[in-house]
Design an enzyme around this catalytic site. Sequence first.
Site, PDB file in Angstrom:
ATOM      1  N   ASP A 104      -9.819   3.513  -3.632  1.00  0.00           N
ATOM      2  CA  ASP A 104     -10.526   2.301  -3.218  1.00  0.00           C
ATOM      3  C   ASP A 104     -11.929   2.197  -3.806  1.00  0.00           C
ATOM      4  O   ASP A 104     -12.620   3.197  -4.013  1.00  0.00           O
ATOM      5  CB  ASP A 104     -10.656   2.270  -1.697  1.00  0.00           C
ATOM      6  CG  ASP A 104      -9.371   1.811  -1.023  1.00  0.00           C
ATOM      7  OD1 ASP A 104      -8.331   1.730  -1.705  1.00  0.00           O
ATOM      8  OD2 ASP A 104      -9.420   1.533   0.186  1.00  0.00           O
ATOM      9  N   ASP A 162       0.818  -1.213   0.000  1.00  0.00           N
ATOM     10  CA  ASP A 162       0.000   0.000   0.000  1.00  0.00           C
ATOM     11  C   ASP A 162       0.860   1.276   0.000  1.00  0.00           C
ATOM     12  O   ASP A 162       2.092   1.201  -0.043  1.00  0.00           O
ATOM     13  CB  ASP A 162      -0.917  -0.049   1.224  1.00  0.00           C
ATOM     14  CG  ASP A 162      -2.304   0.530   0.942  1.00  0.00           C
ATOM     15  OD1 ASP A 162      -2.442   1.323   0.003  1.00  0.00           O
ATOM     16  OD2 ASP A 162      -3.235   0.177   1.687  1.00  0.00           O
TER      17      ASP A 162
END
Lengths: 400, 400
Positions: free
Chosen positions: A205, A150
């Site tokens: 996201d 990430d």
Amino acid sequence: MKRLLSLLLAAAIPTLPALAQKFEGLVPTPPMGFNTWNTFATNISEVLIMETADTMVKNGMRDAGYNYIVLDDCWALRTRDANGSLVPDPAKFPSGMKALGDYLHARGFKFGIYGCAGSKTCGGYPGSQGHEYQDARLFASWGIDYLKYDWCFTETRNAKEAYTTMRDALFAAGRPVVFSICEWGNSKPWEWAKDVGHLWRTTGDITDSYNAVQRWERGWKLILDLQYSQVQPADGPGNGIGQYAGPGHWNDPDMLEVGNEGLTFAESRAHFSMWCMLAAPLMAGNDVRHMSPEILAVMTNKEVVAIDQDPLGKQGWRFRAEPSREIWVRELANGEWAVALLNTGDTAAELSIDFPHMGFLGNCAIRDLWDKKAAGTTEKAFTKRLESHDVALLRLKPIK
Amino acid sequence: MKRLLSLLLAAAIPTLPALAQKFEGLVPTPPMGFNTWNTFATNISEVLIMETADTMVKNGMRDAGYNYIVLDDCWALRTRDANGSLVPDPAKFPSGMKALGDYLHARGFKFGIYGCAGSKTCGGYPGSQGHEYQDARLFASWGIDYLKYDWCFTETRNAKEAYTTMRDALFAAGRPVVFSICEWGNSKPWEWAKDVGHLWRTTGDITDSYNAVQRWERGWKLILDLQYSQVQPADGPGNGIGQYAGPGHWNDPDMLEVGNEGLTFAESRAHFSMWCMLAAPLMAGNDVRHMSPEILAVMTNKEVVAIDQDPLGKQGWRFRAEPSREIWVRELANGEWAVALLNTGDTAAELSIDFPHMGFLGNCAIRDLWDKKAAGTTEKAFTKRLESHDVALLRLKPIK
């Protein structure tokens, strides 16, 4: 001596061998599996993973291709140990990660985990910045096969540098790992990540809605749209970010929300279909232990999954976008095609694809993959009544 | 739950505490010591370090303030061990680094070492990229007090990120370390490095000449000039990169070439004087075991070193630059001043400073620090015959 040395060093620089590289051959087609984040977030445990794996063996998901089981964020303690090692939360993973990996491997799964290129993960757990090689060795010792990596708390870090450093660390650790770049498309990873990772996120996201925006999260239809607006609009083959995908290196529009509560059945099925058109990774993001038979049937429809997993590996493109209809086309191996017809309107409608005006497809027999039946040929238009946000997914086979 | 978590995480991000910082209080004045690179490059060993330390005790350098002994590049093996640890070359350091550090500490020295923010050091030895925390722990276990951290093989790495990561790693390792940022001024470190390191290079490497350019290396006079051309020309106090230096955070125009073969005695003395005017770190770069008494006298001249080490910590600035003369001024503590008069011409000349036209200095008594005698007052001009590239270094004390 000093100057001589300087010259020698300068001469040596361009000829130093490239010692590290990406592991090749791991994902000739987009990876498939399960990831904890979309449904479970911080509420994860070895029991959840084991139950999920057991379910996926029984319900046919594993055999349909979903073989990567990936632990997302929140698996670690909030601090490293005295040696700087990451520590799995013993309350969540009392048996340890090696045992969990063994459990998965024994059942034919690959084991994935999550890390972050910043000083902390998005959830505030320890990041791998400055610990890359140590963490990669630890992951290898646990039998990790897949790393989602990430981008939180990276401050001034350069994305290509950060992901290349972890790529090199994984390579040095010696265990082949699928490297999933989760940098949200900020630095246009499609332009540089082909030799760094195996898949790269193209957007922020996803969330379990059709088109809502919730802070940084977006409905799947908005993410679908972003596949175009990320770069110059390019509704055609060979343009847009689709050109950067192919066997071993995939655009990643994020994990699946199929079967989650914010989507109607039609929206789940269309979401799944469109991800297959995109040659997207298919990472289940629902609770597979408690899924409906209808959703299971969607996710394990072999003919639909085969679109995603087509060996040619060419991403589909948007052929037409109108206020209430989109048509997407994907070139498949052996001269075949996938075509998707999406009802983007708010009501059910009779929608068509005017195949006679799409001469590049050739003369093909049509199979409707959700109805599981033949649906004529491309000599005339295809018409189907579709619920709002539902899809028709067709496979076209040339008539010899 | 997922959305709730996202909101909680988002709320938490701005309030996470800053866990890491720079070690404070280590260098209220510019660090002084010895570094292997300028003379020895790859030809280093524990014997060299021990002999150097012994010499510096005997010849008075340690007591004059030169207390950091720094191993530069080429101390390690070309590959890390199986645990990813750096390995000192056993041929050069058979007793190991901990023993060498103990030897230095027992004699009142601090122990410095070299690393690099890239995948390799400039000499092709292992870099710390991705190994920062592990390397910092190893350095702490050896008793390292000073880290010179270079910038080769960094590719797309962001400098602020790279140096901040190592700063955080050093802080996490727990042993106070002076952090020397050797990034050559590429990213204007003076603008961001105050809270990251204790000193930062402002230019490429120095070489033992007055003004020659040898590939990326430059003579000390060219480096002196670069203190201005690095940023907008600013011959005055409060402008230029001098404004960024102060107690605990110093501009570093690179290590000393004083006493090395490419410089005349006058050039060595002027180089030393100008580095003192710059409040520069004074890291000897000669072979102190075989230095002339004259050079030793230059480097240990207490009144000159006191200019460098003045507790006010304000860097000097160039008051006037003409084809054959430069005048530099540095404000000292207690209202005193240092003034340097540099003969930049190719021949000896009678040069002057017109003090009556420099009213900001006030009425001061002048002491000539190289002649070690009083030299009148600022009520009239100061005049001295100087060899080519020699300097007059004056200390001005207000007349009450």
